[in-house]
Design a protein around this motif. Structure first.
Motif, PDB file in Angstrom:
ATOM      1  N   VAL A   1       2.841  -4.908  -7.068  1.00  0.00           N
ATOM      2  CA  VAL A   1       3.514  -6.080  -6.557  1.00  0.00           C
ATOM      3  C   VAL A   1       2.477  -6.935  -5.825  1.00  0.00           C
ATOM      4  N   GLU A   2       2.463  -8.230  -6.151  1.00  0.00           N
ATOM      5  CA  GLU A   2       1.531  -9.162  -5.510  1.00  0.00           C
ATOM      6  C   GLU A   2       2.322 -10.331  -4.944  1.00  0.00           C
ATOM      7  N   CYS A   3       2.084 -10.593  -3.672  1.00  0.00           N
ATOM      8  CA  CYS A   3       2.747 -11.710  -2.994  1.00  0.00           C
ATOM      9  C   CYS A   3       1.743 -12.365  -2.054  1.00  0.00           C
ATOM     10  N   ASP A   4       1.571 -13.650  -2.197  1.00  0.00           N
ATOM     11  CA  ASP A   4       0.635 -14.399  -1.347  1.00  0.00           C
ATOM     12  C   ASP A   4      -0.757 -13.772  -1.348  1.00  0.00           C
ATOM     13  N   SER A   5      -1.220 -13.375  -2.532  1.00  0.00           N
ATOM     14  CA  SER A   5      -2.549 -12.776  -2.735  1.00  0.00           C
ATOM     15  C   SER A   5      -2.708 -11.417  -2.067  1.00  0.00           C
ATOM     16  N   GLU A   6      -1.620 -10.782  -1.683  1.00  0.00           N
ATOM     17  CA  GLU A   6      -1.669  -9.444  -1.089  1.00  0.00           C
ATOM     18  C   GLU A   6      -0.981  -8.467  -2.033  1.00  0.00           C
ATOM     19  N   ILE A   7      -1.614  -7.311  -2.245  1.00  0.00           N
ATOM     20  CA  ILE A   7      -1.035  -6.260  -3.079  1.00  0.00           C
ATOM     21  C   ILE A   7      -0.166  -5.366  -2.195  1.00  0.00           C
ATOM     22  N   LEU A   8       1.084  -5.178  -2.628  1.00  0.00           N
ATOM     23  CA  LEU A   8       2.015  -4.314  -1.899  1.00  0.00           C
ATOM     24  C   LEU A   8       2.196  -3.031  -2.693  1.00  0.00           C
ATOM     25  N   GLY A   9       1.814  -1.923  -2.094  1.00  0.00           N
ATOM     26  CA  GLY A   9       1.968  -0.628  -2.743  1.00  0.00           C
ATOM     27  C   GLY A   9       3.274   0.026  -2.341  1.00  0.00           C
ATOM     28  N   LYS A  10       3.286   1.333  -2.370  1.00  0.00           N
ATOM     29  CA  LYS A  10       4.460   2.104  -1.981  1.00  0.00           C
ATOM     30  C   LYS A  10       4.511   2.187  -0.461  1.00  0.00           C
ATOM     31  N   PRO A  11       5.645   1.854   0.140  1.00  0.00           N
ATOM     32  CA  PRO A  11       5.689   1.754   1.595  1.00  0.00           C
ATOM     33  C   PRO A  11       5.635   3.096   2.337  1.00  0.00           C
ATOM     34  N   GLY A  12       6.261   4.119   1.796  1.00  0.00           N
ATOM     35  CA  GLY A  12       6.192   5.429   2.425  1.00  0.00           C
ATOM     36  C   GLY A  12       7.209   5.696   3.519  1.00  0.00           C
ATOM     37  N   ASN A  13       7.680   4.647   4.200  1.00  0.00           N
ATOM     38  CA  ASN A  13       8.649   4.872   5.283  1.00  0.00           C
ATOM     39  C   ASN A  13       9.476   3.610   5.528  1.00  0.00           C
ATOM     40  N   ASN A  14      10.481   3.758   6.409  1.00  0.00           N
ATOM     41  CA  ASN A  14      11.419   2.666   6.720  1.00  0.00           C
ATOM     42  C   ASN A  14      10.718   1.409   7.218  1.00  0.00           C
TER      43      ASN A  14
ATOM     44  N   ASP B   1       9.032   5.186  -2.318  1.00  0.00           N
ATOM     45  CA  ASP B   1       8.045   5.550  -3.335  1.00  0.00           C
ATOM     46  C   ASP B   1       7.897   4.468  -4.402  1.00  0.00           C
ATOM     47  N   CYS B   2       8.359   3.252  -4.092  1.00  0.00           N
ATOM     48  CA  CYS B   2       8.312   2.145  -5.050  1.00  0.00           C
ATOM     49  C   CYS B   2       7.511   0.980  -4.491  1.00  0.00           C
ATOM     50  N   ALA B   3       6.556   0.501  -5.275  1.00  0.00           N
ATOM     51  CA  ALA B   3       5.796  -0.675  -4.854  1.00  0.00           C
ATOM     52  C   ALA B   3       6.752  -1.832  -4.596  1.00  0.00           C
ATOM     53  N   GLY B   4       6.575  -2.497  -3.467  1.00  0.00           N
ATOM     54  CA  GLY B   4       7.442  -3.613  -3.107  1.00  0.00           C
ATOM     55  C   GLY B   4       8.702  -3.202  -2.375  1.00  0.00           C
ATOM     56  N   SER B   5       8.961  -1.917  -2.289  1.00  0.00           N
ATOM     57  CA  SER B   5      10.088  -1.365  -1.503  1.00  0.00           C
ATOM     58  C   SER B   5      11.457  -1.630  -2.103  1.00  0.00           C
ATOM     59  N   TYR B   6      11.533  -1.769  -3.433  1.00  0.00           N
ATOM     60  CA  TYR B   6      12.846  -1.930  -4.057  1.00  0.00           C
ATOM     61  C   TYR B   6      12.914  -1.124  -5.347  1.00  0.00           C
ATOM     62  N   LYS B   7      14.145  -0.730  -5.678  1.00  0.00           N
ATOM     63  CA  LYS B   7      14.433  -0.038  -6.930  1.00  0.00           C
ATOM     64  C   LYS B   7      15.286  -0.967  -7.777  1.00  0.00           C
TER      65      LYS B   7
END
Length: 121
Positions: free
Chosen positions: A1-14, A73-79
């Protein structure tokens, strides 16, 4: 997931999930999926870019969603395959399956080109 030139990986927590969804809130972001097939005589590469537009959600809507899907466990924090589909006002893609991981339309076409028959028993 890429937003505003930043890569968002798996968040891991709330809390990381909340921060990621706040970053995506009221914006369009890109989900980039790539696959490579290697055979004896060639290498095939494919990249699918999906554009997802999230409406303006309140903090409580974001927190409620996080509790429901717990997409840590999902990039961007959504399923997208679960309740996360309701987070978006528009989705533009060539292959919806690429959002979940592998662009199956493209892969299926390439396998058919190599005589793989999906529906043969």
């Amino acid at each position: 997931v890429e937003c505003d030139s930043e890569i968002l990986g798996k968040p891991g927590n709330n809390e990381n999930a909340f921060l990621q969804l706040k970053k995506l809130n009221n914006k369009t972001h890109r989900l980039i999926t790539a696959v490579t097939l290697i055979s004896f005589d060639k290498i095939l590469k494919y990249t699918d870019v999906t554009l997802l537009k999230m409406p303006n959600l309140s903090d409580s809507e974001i927190r409620d969603y996080i509790q429901i899907d717990q997409a840590f466990d999902c990039a961007g924090s959504y399923k997208i395959e679960a309740n996360g589909i309701a987070l978006f006002e528009s989705i533009q893609t060539n292959d919806f399956t690429s959002i979940q991981g592998i662009p199956l339309n493209w892969l299926g076409d390439r396998l058919k080109e190599h005589a793989y028959e999906f529906f043969r028993s």
